[in-house]
Structures are given as structure tokens and as C-alpha cells.
Design a protein around this motif. Sequence first.
Motif, PDB file in Angstrom:
ATOM      1  N   LYS A 146     -39.014 -70.478  -4.667  1.00 56.67           N
ATOM      2  CA  LYS A 146     -37.851 -71.335  -4.863  1.00 56.67           C
ATOM      3  C   LYS A 146     -36.775 -71.105  -3.808  1.00 56.67           C
ATOM      4  N   TRP A 147     -36.458 -69.831  -3.526  1.00 59.62           N
ATOM      5  CA  TRP A 147     -35.262 -69.515  -2.752  1.00 59.62           C
ATOM      6  C   TRP A 147     -35.511 -69.030  -1.337  1.00 59.62           C
ATOM      7  N   ASP A 148     -36.751 -68.723  -0.997  1.00 57.98           N
ATOM      8  CA  ASP A 148     -37.063 -68.165   0.325  1.00 57.98           C
ATOM      9  C   ASP A 148     -37.940 -69.151   1.091  1.00 57.98           C
ATOM     10  N   VAL A 149     -37.351 -69.882   2.019  1.00 56.10           N
ATOM     11  CA  VAL A 149     -38.098 -70.909   2.754  1.00 56.10           C
ATOM     12  C   VAL A 149     -39.206 -70.301   3.591  1.00 56.10           C
ATOM     13  N   LEU A 150     -39.014 -69.096   4.106  1.00 58.94           N
ATOM     14  CA  LEU A 150     -40.053 -68.433   4.894  1.00 58.94           C
ATOM     15  C   LEU A 150     -41.243 -68.084   4.026  1.00 58.94           C
ATOM     16  N   TYR A 151     -40.985 -67.555   2.851  1.00 54.55           N
ATOM     17  CA  TYR A 151     -42.056 -67.207   1.906  1.00 54.55           C
ATOM     18  C   TYR A 151     -42.806 -68.464   1.474  1.00 54.55           C
ATOM     19  N   ASN A 152     -42.078 -69.525   1.190  1.00 55.36           N
ATOM     20  CA  ASN A 152     -42.709 -70.778   0.774  1.00 55.36           C
ATOM     21  C   ASN A 152     -43.605 -71.328   1.882  1.00 55.36           C
ATOM     22  N   ALA A 153     -43.096 -71.307   3.119  1.00 52.62           N
ATOM     23  CA  ALA A 153     -43.902 -71.783   4.248  1.00 52.62           C
ATOM     24  C   ALA A 153     -45.160 -70.940   4.402  1.00 52.62           C
ATOM     25  N   GLY A 154     -45.010 -69.617   4.267  1.00 52.03           N
ATOM     26  CA  GLY A 154     -46.166 -68.733   4.399  1.00 52.03           C
ATOM     27  C   GLY A 154     -47.209 -68.958   3.328  1.00 52.03           C
ATOM     28  N   ALA A 155     -46.754 -69.162   2.083  1.00 47.57           N
ATOM     29  CA  ALA A 155     -47.692 -69.427   0.992  1.00 47.57           C
ATOM     30  C   ALA A 155     -48.456 -70.723   1.249  1.00 47.57           C
ATOM     31  N   GLY A 156     -47.739 -71.775   1.660  1.00 48.62           N
ATOM     32  CA  GLY A 156     -48.411 -73.042   1.954  1.00 48.62           C
ATOM     33  C   GLY A 156     -49.414 -72.902   3.083  1.00 48.62           C
ATOM     34  N   CYS A 157     -49.058 -72.135   4.113  1.00 46.62           N
ATOM     35  CA  CYS A 157     -49.972 -71.925   5.238  1.00 46.62           C
ATOM     36  C   CYS A 157     -51.228 -71.179   4.797  1.00 46.62           C
ATOM     37  N   GLU A 158     -51.052 -70.182   3.918  1.00 48.51           N
ATOM     38  CA  GLU A 158     -52.217 -69.447   3.412  1.00 48.51           C
ATOM     39  C   GLU A 158     -53.150 -70.375   2.637  1.00 48.51           C
ATOM     40  N   ILE A 159     -52.575 -71.215   1.775  1.00 50.54           N
ATOM     41  CA  ILE A 159     -53.401 -72.124   0.974  1.00 50.54           C
ATOM     42  C   ILE A 159     -54.104 -73.132   1.873  1.00 50.54           C
ATOM     43  N   LEU A 160     -53.404 -73.663   2.872  1.00 50.02           N
ATOM     44  CA  LEU A 160     -54.039 -74.616   3.790  1.00 50.02           C
ATOM     45  C   LEU A 160     -55.150 -73.957   4.591  1.00 50.02           C
ATOM     46  N   ALA A 161     -54.984 -72.692   4.958  1.00 51.01           N
ATOM     47  CA  ALA A 161     -56.051 -71.990   5.674  1.00 51.01           C
ATOM     48  C   ALA A 161     -57.304 -71.895   4.808  1.00 51.01           C
ATOM     49  N   ARG A 162     -57.117 -71.647   3.516  1.00 46.12           N
ATOM     50  CA  ARG A 162     -58.266 -71.604   2.606  1.00 46.12           C
ATOM     51  C   ARG A 162     -58.901 -72.986   2.473  1.00 46.12           C
ATOM     52  N   MET A 163     -58.054 -74.008   2.396  1.00 44.35           N
ATOM     53  CA  MET A 163     -58.590 -75.354   2.215  1.00 44.35           C
ATOM     54  C   MET A 163     -59.351 -75.845   3.447  1.00 44.35           C
ATOM     55  N   ILE A 164     -58.889 -75.462   4.635  1.00 45.99           N
ATOM     56  CA  ILE A 164     -59.612 -75.896   5.833  1.00 45.99           C
ATOM     57  C   ILE A 164     -60.946 -75.161   5.931  1.00 45.99           C
ATOM     58  N   GLN A 165     -61.009 -73.962   5.351  1.00 48.95           N
ATOM     59  CA  GLN A 165     -62.281 -73.253   5.287  1.00 48.95           C
ATOM     60  C   GLN A 165     -63.251 -73.981   4.353  1.00 48.95           C
ATOM     61  N   TYR A 166     -62.743 -74.357   3.166  1.00 51.29           N
ATOM     62  CA  TYR A 166     -63.583 -75.114   2.236  1.00 51.29           C
ATOM     63  C   TYR A 166     -64.065 -76.405   2.888  1.00 51.29           C
ATOM     64  N   ALA A 167     -63.138 -77.109   3.533  1.00 49.28           N
ATOM     65  CA  ALA A 167     -63.488 -78.395   4.138  1.00 49.28           C
ATOM     66  C   ALA A 167     -64.518 -78.233   5.238  1.00 49.28           C
ATOM     67  N   SER A 168     -64.388 -77.178   6.029  1.00 51.49           N
ATOM     68  CA  SER A 168     -65.319 -76.983   7.144  1.00 51.49           C
ATOM     69  C   SER A 168     -66.743 -76.732   6.666  1.00 51.49           C
ATOM     70  N   MET A 169     -66.881 -76.174   5.459  1.00 51.48           N
ATOM     71  CA  MET A 169     -68.228 -75.899   4.927  1.00 51.48           C
ATOM     72  C   MET A 169     -69.010 -77.180   4.688  1.00 51.48           C
ATOM     73  N   SER A 170     -68.305 -78.250   4.327  1.00 51.63           N
ATOM     74  CA  SER A 170     -69.000 -79.507   4.037  1.00 51.63           C
ATOM     75  C   SER A 170     -68.935 -80.490   5.190  1.00 51.63           C
ATOM     76  N   GLN A 171     -68.219 -80.113   6.252  1.00 49.17           N
ATOM     77  CA  GLN A 171     -68.000 -81.052   7.355  1.00 49.17           C
ATOM     78  C   GLN A 171     -69.300 -81.530   7.982  1.00 49.17           C
ATOM     79  N   ALA A 172     -70.199 -80.587   8.254  1.00 48.07           N
ATOM     80  CA  ALA A 172     -71.444 -80.945   8.952  1.00 48.07           C
ATOM     81  C   ALA A 172     -72.286 -81.936   8.161  1.00 48.07           C
ATOM     82  N   LYS A 173     -72.201 -81.876   6.851  1.00 50.22           N
ATOM     83  CA  LYS A 173     -72.978 -82.784   6.003  1.00 50.22           C
ATOM     84  C   LYS A 173     -72.595 -84.238   6.275  1.00 50.22           C
TER      85      LYS A 173
END
Length: 394
Positions: free
Chosen positions: A299-326
Motif C-alpha cells: 500500500k505505502w511503499d511504491v518501490l516494494y509494490n513495483a518489485g512485487a509486480g516485477c517478481e510476479i511478471l517474471a514468473r508469468m513470463i516463465q509460464y508463458a514461455s513454456m507453452s510458447q513453442a506449442k
Amino acid sequence: RLVQALNNPAAASGPDPVRLIFLDEWTQLHDAVRAAAQRGMLGARALEFMSFISAGDALFALDQAAPALGVRISAADLRRLAHIMAPTATADPLQFNYGEDRDMKKLFSVPEPPTSHHPIEEENIPPSTPALSPNPTNASAPTPSPSPGTSSGLFPFPRSTGLGIRLLSLLSPREADAAEDTGGSQISRLQDVADRLYRQVVTEENAEAYRRDMAMLLNLSAAYQLSQTTASPANALDTDNGRVYVTLVMSTAWQESCWRQFVMDGAHIRWLESATGDIGLMQVNKHVWRGFYDIDRLKWDVLYNAGAGCEILARMIQYASMSQAKFDPVLISSHLARSAYAGYNGGPGACNRWRRRREPPPLKQIDSSFLEKYRAVETGTQIDILSCARSWSH
């Protein structure tokens, strides 16, 4: 789903939504715990975890094997199951709270995002005097374009191999060096930018300086995440996908919050929150990520919020890359980004929802809107934060 099920009880004649959620999710939890056991991550509690999994498997099997007997998973069953993991606990083992669970974070390998210098704020503190970029040249931002929708020079990124994308066109050589560093100077640079955005609400007066600082924060946060995730030889971000990732971070923040962490609530400042509990700059959902992140810092720490979002997006791009070749034997960057964002918006199972011919109209609108922003960022179009905010409808 559980929060929604508890808030909207089913009719007496309908199926028990809690049971259905358990049946849907148990297999994934079972696999995650067993994988953690194989990696030796459970330590002295391995026996408790395995007992928990065995009991859950038995409950799952009984539910599946004996419908004619009226055997169904109940709240009492789940409490007995939870008691296996905490036999000495006297409180309700199914009590709902938003506390950070460090053991769960360790189990799922979720790191702690960077934090700013400032303590967590109280909700009733009025806004501070703007302190955005006292010297614009320090932000290394190009001259802003004269009107919304034109190129700002922030993008595109230089093409390169490996992680050369960290040398972003937004950054000066000095700042690029900081982004290359995986140690203290990189965190320090992030904290300096976060200081300038401390409890700042974008206005007509500060819009340009705010945009430069927020672009800097997002770029550096993405670069920091890249520096933290490249150790694994199987990491999808070890290649030019890193370019896609940085653009993905910028466009996701545009789509989710119009690059805003804070808004005015009467005479007081408040974090941005959607009707469904999505918080701040990256709209990290407090229900979905309960236990993984510190809600007050989101809520109050914009740096922490940005970091959390970046971590989640890194996981999601990993998931997406697994199915990309299909779907795409040859990598199509916008497809990878669209899948990663769909996963960010709807969970890993939604990564390829945008490929469906009959995607539900509300989801199609979300995915199409994201693609427009991704292409805008990719081609150097700057965000008009104030116009975006006026149309924000989360």
C-alpha cells in the motif's frame, strides 16, 4: 475464489463452492509440496508436511470414490487437515488474515522485494510537499513530447544479446552501470528514485517530473529483477526475452494503474486500490498474494509494490514461455508478452486465453487494451498519466 465463495454462499440445493475449490486446487498444492520435499526444502518439518499431504490425498480420494454415500469435504474436515500442520495451535486453523507467511514464501521461492527508506505510513497523514526530480537532468529523461501519444524517446530499447537490454535508452551511462550492478548500488539507485515518489499524487503541476521518475523506477525495477533471475540456466529471461520483459513491466503498470501508486481521498493521501482488492502501482491482489507479500508495504511503499509486480511478471513470463513453442515455433515477442500479461491478470492457467477464438468479451477487451499499450511502449509512445487516470475503471 474462496473469498468470493464465502461472501456469496451457495443456495442450499447447490454445490458447496468450498469443496469445489479444494478439489480444483489440491493437486497443484500436492505437487508443490512434494517438489519442495524432493529439493530438501522442508527441513525438520518434512514428516508433518508429508502427513498433511497424505491426509489431503485420502480426503480427496474419499470424496471422489464415495459420492453415493454422501461423503463430502466439509469445513470440519479442512480444520482437521490443518491441525496436522499445527497440532499445538489453539486458534482456528482456518482463520483468515493478511499476515506475511515467511515459511510459505520460502516454500515457493518468493524473494523479498526491495524496500524504500521510509517507514509504513499512517492513513490519516495529509500529502507532503512535492519533491519530484529537483534536477531533471539527474533523471536522465529525454525532452518530453509536446502532446500525448507522440514518441518520447524512452523506447525502443537497443537490440542486444543476453541481458544487454539493461542498458536502457532511458538511463544515463552512470545509471546503466547501476542497473548492471547486482549489489548495493543498484538498490541504492532504486531507493533514490522511490524517495522522489514518496507519497506523491500525480497532478497537472508535477505530471512531467512524475512521469520521468516513475519511468525510471519501473525501468530500474525491471533491470533489478533481471539481475536476480539470470542465475538459472533454464531461465526464460536469459535471452532477448529480457527486452520483452522490460516492455512488459512498463505496459503492465500502464494497464493496471496508469503508473499511479497513490490518489487523493478528500484531504488525505491513500494508496490506489481496485474494487477487487488490487493494490498500488502494479495492482497486486491482496487476496491472491495473501501471505506472500506485506500488505501494508504494498500500500505505502511504491518501490516494494513495483518489485512485487516485477517478481510476479517474471514468473508469468516463465509460464508463458513454456507453452510458447506449442503455438509459435518462432518466437513472437508480442505473443509472449500477451500470454504473460494474461497470466498476471487471470492466473497461470489464463496465459493463452487471448488465443481462443471465443474469448469472453470482457476478457478480450482487457487483453486487447493491454496489447495496445504494449505496442505503444514498444514504439516509444509515452503515457499521458492524467488522461489515463480519468478513464481508469478498475
